[in-house]
Design a protein around this motif. Sequence first.
Motif, PDB file in Angstrom:
ATOM      1  N   ASN A  33     -22.317 -23.814  19.868  1.00 44.71           N
ATOM      2  CA  ASN A  33     -23.504 -23.352  19.065  1.00 44.71           C
ATOM      3  C   ASN A  33     -23.552 -24.348  17.813  1.00 44.71           C
ATOM      4  O   ASN A  33     -24.837 -24.684  17.461  1.00 44.71           O
ATOM      5  CB  ASN A  33     -23.536 -21.898  18.612  1.00 44.71           C
ATOM      6  CG  ASN A  33     -23.701 -21.125  19.543  1.00 44.71           C
ATOM      7  OD1 ASN A  33     -24.433 -21.299  20.689  1.00 44.71           O
ATOM      8  ND2 ASN A  33     -23.024 -20.000  19.522  1.00 44.71           N
ATOM      9  N   GLU A  37     -26.874 -26.714  17.262  1.00 42.27           N
ATOM     10  CA  GLU A  37     -27.994 -26.823  16.320  1.00 42.27           C
ATOM     11  C   GLU A  37     -27.770 -28.133  15.615  1.00 42.27           C
ATOM     12  O   GLU A  37     -29.123 -28.549  15.134  1.00 42.27           O
ATOM     13  CB  GLU A  37     -27.594 -25.954  15.188  1.00 42.27           C
ATOM     14  CG  GLU A  37     -27.533 -24.354  15.638  1.00 42.27           C
ATOM     15  CD  GLU A  37     -26.891 -23.437  14.462  1.00 42.27           C
ATOM     16  OE1 GLU A  37     -26.450 -23.831  13.488  1.00 42.27           O
ATOM     17  OE2 GLU A  37     -26.998 -22.451  14.820  1.00 42.27           O
ATOM     18  N   SER A  41     -31.238 -30.468  15.272  1.00 36.85           N
ATOM     19  CA  SER A  41     -31.638 -31.018  13.956  1.00 36.85           C
ATOM     20  C   SER A  41     -31.917 -32.649  14.253  1.00 36.85           C
ATOM     21  O   SER A  41     -32.811 -33.182  13.465  1.00 36.85           O
ATOM     22  CB  SER A  41     -30.955 -30.761  12.768  1.00 36.85           C
ATOM     23  OG  SER A  41     -31.031 -31.208  11.835  1.00 36.85           O
TER      24      SER A  41
END
Length: 225
Positions: A33, A37, A41
């Motif tokens: 995870n 992320e 980004s």
Amino acid sequence: MPEAKEGSEGGKQTRATSHELLAAAYEHDSVVNIYQERLQSLFYELADLSRAIGMDARVELKPSRQRFELSSGYYVALRPIPAEIPQEVFNKLDELFAAARDQDVRGAARMFLLALIDSEAKRTKGRVELREPGGIRILFGAQYPEYAVGLTDERLQIALDVWARRGGPRKNKTIPEKWVALADLMNVLDLGPIKPSSLEQQWLTCGYKRARSQQKNSQVPELNS
């Protein structure tokens, strides 16, 4: 006087990869995870840059989905994270993040950690028994989990000791002076390489320090009634 070298502790140790550090501290799904992320980004940043040079970029990464056939019809759910992900995948992602944005992230992480140390030192006002290094680790780990792995209570206590000391001779000669000790901390956390003088200058000019100074200067002394 010659400038101090990079933190000694960081120079003596071989740094593990980001994935190895995270895998040692977090469950597999949590590590994945974190990488998801980061990757999203990075794609957002690439999309912004693409639009800036006249390209139409719409990048949105989404977890893949799978359908289960039930008696009442199809049921759509997120596909589980793969139980086995090749090591070379993580290695390539680590290289990608480092090349694209790691230096900026490290600089922000250094200042955030110093701000947490500064806040805790002021809250406890030199009283060691009131310190809560675990709180610093939780807050820092929420923002920068891969760098918080090596943030032990012992290292935080040393950082708080040197931060709270107000001049005069050092009682514990085994602990370096303030900015040398803090540069050592940053380097062992892989938040370097950074020299003590450079770290001090970054702190004096960072947003946390300026905001705190402005707040202090704006306070009006209360009048005696």
